[in-house]
Design a protein around this motif. Structure first.
Motif, short mmCIF file in Angstrom:
data_model
loop_
_atom_site.label_atom_id
_atom_site.label_comp_id
_atom_site.label_asym_id
_atom_site.label_seq_id
_atom_site.Cartn_x
_atom_site.Cartn_y
_atom_site.Cartn_z
N LEU A 140 3.68 30.71 -8.85
CA LEU A 140 5.17 31.28 -8.96
C LEU A 140 5.98 30.37 -9.46
O LEU A 140 6.91 30.86 -10.19
N TRP A 141 6.16 29.16 -9.26
CA TRP A 141 6.95 28.35 -9.46
C TRP A 141 6.81 27.93 -11.02
O TRP A 141 7.84 27.71 -11.74
N TYR A 148 6.14 28.33 -17.51
CA TYR A 148 4.71 28.42 -18.12
C TYR A 148 4.39 29.91 -18.53
O TYR A 148 4.67 30.30 -17.73
N THR A 149 3.32 29.89 -19.45
CA THR A 149 2.73 31.25 -19.61
C THR A 149 1.35 31.25 -18.87
O THR A 149 0.98 30.12 -18.05
N HIS A 150 1.11 32.27 -18.66
CA HIS A 150 -0.12 32.63 -17.94
C HIS A 150 -1.47 31.73 -18.49
O HIS A 150 -2.10 31.02 -17.58
N ASP A 151 -1.59 31.75 -19.67
CA ASP A 151 -2.54 30.82 -20.26
C ASP A 151 -2.40 29.38 -20.01
O ASP A 151 -3.52 28.69 -19.64
N GLU A 155 -4.80 27.01 -17.59
CA GLU A 155 -5.47 25.73 -18.02
C GLU A 155 -5.16 24.53 -17.13
O GLU A 155 -6.11 23.63 -16.63
N LEU A 156 -4.14 24.54 -16.69
CA LEU A 156 -3.73 23.51 -15.67
C LEU A 156 -4.31 23.43 -14.37
O LEU A 156 -4.63 22.50 -13.85
N MET A 157 -4.59 24.65 -13.95
CA MET A 157 -5.13 25.15 -12.61
C MET A 157 -6.67 25.31 -12.66
O MET A 157 -7.33 25.53 -11.83
N GLN A 158 -7.15 24.96 -13.82
CA GLN A 158 -8.50 25.13 -14.09
C GLN A 158 -8.99 26.60 -13.59
O GLN A 158 -10.06 26.59 -12.97
N PRO A 161 -6.40 33.12 -16.84
CA PRO A 161 -4.95 33.78 -17.01
C PRO A 161 -5.06 34.88 -15.98
O PRO A 161 -3.87 35.12 -15.53
N SER A 162 -6.03 35.57 -15.83
CA SER A 162 -6.10 36.81 -14.78
C SER A 162 -5.83 36.19 -13.41
O SER A 162 -5.07 36.90 -12.50
N PHE A 163 -6.15 35.02 -12.96
CA PHE A 163 -5.99 34.44 -11.80
C PHE A 163 -4.57 34.19 -11.77
O PHE A 163 -3.77 34.50 -10.64
N SER A 164 -3.67 33.75 -12.82
CA SER A 164 -2.27 33.40 -12.77
C SER A 164 -1.60 34.64 -12.71
O SER A 164 -0.60 35.05 -11.74
N LYS A 165 -1.87 35.72 -13.48
CA LYS A 165 -1.29 37.15 -13.40
C LYS A 165 -1.65 37.67 -12.01
O LYS A 165 -0.48 38.17 -11.25
#
Length: 187
Positions: A140-141, A148-151, A155-158, A161-165
């Motif tokens: 969220l932050w 930051y974008t979902h992509d 990448e940052l969190m290994q 993108p669907s995880f981020s979304k």
């Protein structure tokens, strides 16, 4: 690399002096970025002690890798990326990344008096964010505050993108519940 809305300018000559090993210049850079790095780490880690550790680790990396800074991107963007990586690395080390959100009534912020409205809102938001799992709070932050974008987050969190979304979606719903905000948009 995305540009933070909290961009901080630093004179090129200050960076150049620090790159040559000038201790005074490095100390000026440290003082200039100490608070923003700590705040970013606190938002991701959710813990003051962890944020302090991330600040120190980030500044040590800065000290060792400053000669590698090429100046082809804003200095704060480069340093911010180091801080984000250090904060996420700390979370991974602590095995605190949790993909699922569980709603617990005990996680709801407690009423603690009547401070001024803006301070009360900020304190309530801070408590609600602290009630979220580390992964959700971090996503969220990074997404809403840092841009930051979902992509990029994936990448940052290994992760994907669907995880981020999904974390943004679930985290937003969870924050709404914690803050008692009704969803006015009906699908």
């Amino acid at each position: 690399m995305s540009r933070s809305q909290f961009a901080i300018d630093v004179p090129d000559n200050l960076v150049a002096r620090a790159r040559t090993g000038c201790r005074e210049a490095f100390e000026q850079i440290y003082r200039r970025f100490e608070r923003p790095v700590f705040t970013l780490a606190l938002r991701i880690c959710g813990d003051r002690e962890a944020a302090g550790d991330v600040l120190q680790d980030t500044m040590l990396k800065l000290f060792h890798h400053l000669p590698d800074y090429r100046g082809d991107c804003p200095f704060w963007g480069w340093l911010r990326q180091i801080a984000v990586n250090e904060a996420l690395l700390r979370l991974r080390r602590q095995k605190r990344l949790v993909a699922e959100i569980t709603v617990e009534e005990d996680d709801l912020p407690q009423d603690q008096g009547l401070p001024p409205a803006a301070a009360a809102d900020a304190a309530l938001l801070q408590r609600a964010l602290e009630a979220l799992p580390a992964a959700t709070r971090s996503v969220l932050w990074l997404y809403h505050a840092e841009g930051y974008t979902h992509d990029e987050i994936a990448e940052l969190m290994q992760r994907t993108p669907s995880f981020s979304k999904s974390q943004v979606s679930r985290g937003t719903r969870r924050l709404r519940a914690l803050l008692n905000i009704e969803d006015t948009v009906h699908a």
